[in-house]
Design an enzyme around this catalytic site. Structure first.
Site, PDB file in Angstrom:
ATOM      1  N   CYS A 193       0.970  -1.314   0.277  1.00  0.00           N
ATOM      2  CA  CYS A 193       0.398  -0.145   0.217  1.00  0.00           C
ATOM      3  C   CYS A 193       0.557   1.213  -0.614  1.00  0.00           C
ATOM      4  CB  CYS A 193      -0.619   0.021   0.889  1.00  0.00           C
ATOM      5  SG  CYS A 193      -1.613   1.331   1.438  1.00  0.00           S
ATOM      6  N   TYR A 231       2.403   3.050  -4.221  1.00  0.00           N
ATOM      7  CA  TYR A 231       1.367   3.931  -4.074  1.00  0.00           C
ATOM      8  C   TYR A 231       3.167   5.351  -4.944  1.00  0.00           C
ATOM      9  CZ  TYR A 231      -3.148   3.391  -4.567  1.00  0.00           C
ATOM     10  OH  TYR A 231      -4.243   2.653  -4.861  1.00  0.00           O
ATOM     11  N   GLU A 267      -3.671  -4.312  -5.503  1.00  0.00           N
ATOM     12  CA  GLU A 267      -3.308  -2.794  -5.928  1.00  0.00           C
ATOM     13  C   GLU A 267      -3.815  -2.683  -7.226  1.00  0.00           C
ATOM     14  OE1 GLU A 267      -3.443  -0.566  -4.328  1.00  0.00           O
ATOM     15  OE2 GLU A 267      -2.424  -0.822  -1.987  1.00  0.00           O
TER      16      GLU A 267
HETATM   17  C1  LIG Z   1      -5.681   1.101  -2.553  1.00  0.00           C
HETATM   18  C2  LIG Z   1      -5.372   1.622  -1.927  1.00  0.00           C
HETATM   19  N1  LIG Z   1      -3.653   1.184  -1.902  1.00  0.00           N
HETATM   20  C3  LIG Z   1      -2.855   2.368  -1.244  1.00  0.00           C
HETATM   21  C4  LIG Z   1      -3.137   3.378  -0.284  1.00  0.00           C
HETATM   22  C5  LIG Z   1      -1.800   4.184  -0.416  1.00  0.00           C
HETATM   23  O1  LIG Z   1      -1.936   4.850   0.703  1.00  0.00           O
HETATM   24  C6  LIG Z   1      -4.356   3.675  -0.913  1.00  0.00           C
HETATM   25  N2  LIG Z   1      -4.888   4.913  -1.122  1.00  0.00           N
HETATM   26  N3  LIG Z   1      -5.315   2.563  -1.443  1.00  0.00           N
END
Ligand SMILES: Cc1ncc(CO)c(N)n1
Length: 220
Positions: free
Chosen positions: A135, A139, A205
């Site tokens: 996550c 990102y 993701e």
């Molecule tokens: C699904 C997803 N993964 C990672 C992030 C990063 O914070 C986010 N906002 N949302």
């Protein structure tokens, strides 16, 4: 090579698939239909609420002060970002409070959050934080990849800037260091489980963006 560098290398094909996804290409050039972004951002607020719970459990499970501090702070920031999404992006993209409240998580969102909740409930601290790391790291990579090729002006500039911000990179580095430390102290079985959790979360993701791109709902 550190544990994190090795698993990052292992999932290179997944990372390439993410960076090449049309959701991100269109987000970068500003052509992504607003309806797709709206779908994404509402689902993301549902995601972040659950992600914050997983972080809070990681904080509770952490064997040292560094982990307790990082994950409890992460839980707080996830809640703050969730609220900021409501205030800024929801206003910008015309998402009403009623719509946000009425929206159920999609299969991709529920799959990802349930997977993390499952790690938090029944798996080790090591496995949980390996599942938490993509996550951050994915990102950060996406933010850094998109920022230099983003159109300007771009309706999604605030989103891009959030994840290309040095502070987000620093948070990623700190979580990575915690995962490396946990892996260094763990045996081969635990490390293999961490590897799997990291890969699975990275797959989710990709699925999260793909699901928003297709504006997916439940089939029945
Ligand atoms: C699904 C997803 N993964 C990672 C992030 C990063 O914070 C986010 N906002 N949302």
């Amino acid at each position: 090579m550190s544990f994190c560098d090795a698993i990052w290398e292992d999932i290179a094909p997944l990372r390439r698939a993410i960076l090449a996804h049309p959701f991100l290409g269109e987000l970068a050039d500003g052509s992504l239909p607003m309806e797709s972004f709206r779908h994404y951002i509402v689902q993301d607020s549902l995601y972040l609420a659950e992600y914050a719970r997983a972080l809070a459990i990681a904080a509770a499970k952490a064997p040292d002060g560094a982990g307790r501090l990082e994950f409890s702070d992460g839980a707080k920031v996830a809640v703050q970002v969730e609220e900021a999404l409501h205030q800024s992006f929801f206003a910008q993209f015309g998402v009403s409070a009623d719509l946000a409240h009425a929206t159920e998580p999609t299969p991709a969102c529920l799959g990802y959050t349930s997977y993390l909740s499952g790690l938090a409930a029944t798996r080790s601290y090591e496995e949980l934080i390996a599942g938490i790391l993509p996550c951050f790291w994915v990102y950060w990579e996406v933010g850094c990849d998109i920022k230099p090729r983003a159109a300007s002006p771009n309706p999604y500039a605030a989103w891009i800037d959030t994840y290309a911000a040095p502070a987000f990179g620093e948070a990623t580095d700190r979580v990575r260091a915690l995962v490396d430390k946990a892996a260094a102290d763990a045996g081969a079985t635990t490390r293999a489980a961490m590897d799997r959790a990291f890969r699975t979360a990275t797959r989710y993701e990709w699925m999260f963006w793909d699901s928003a791109y297709r504006r997916e709902g439940w089939p029945v």
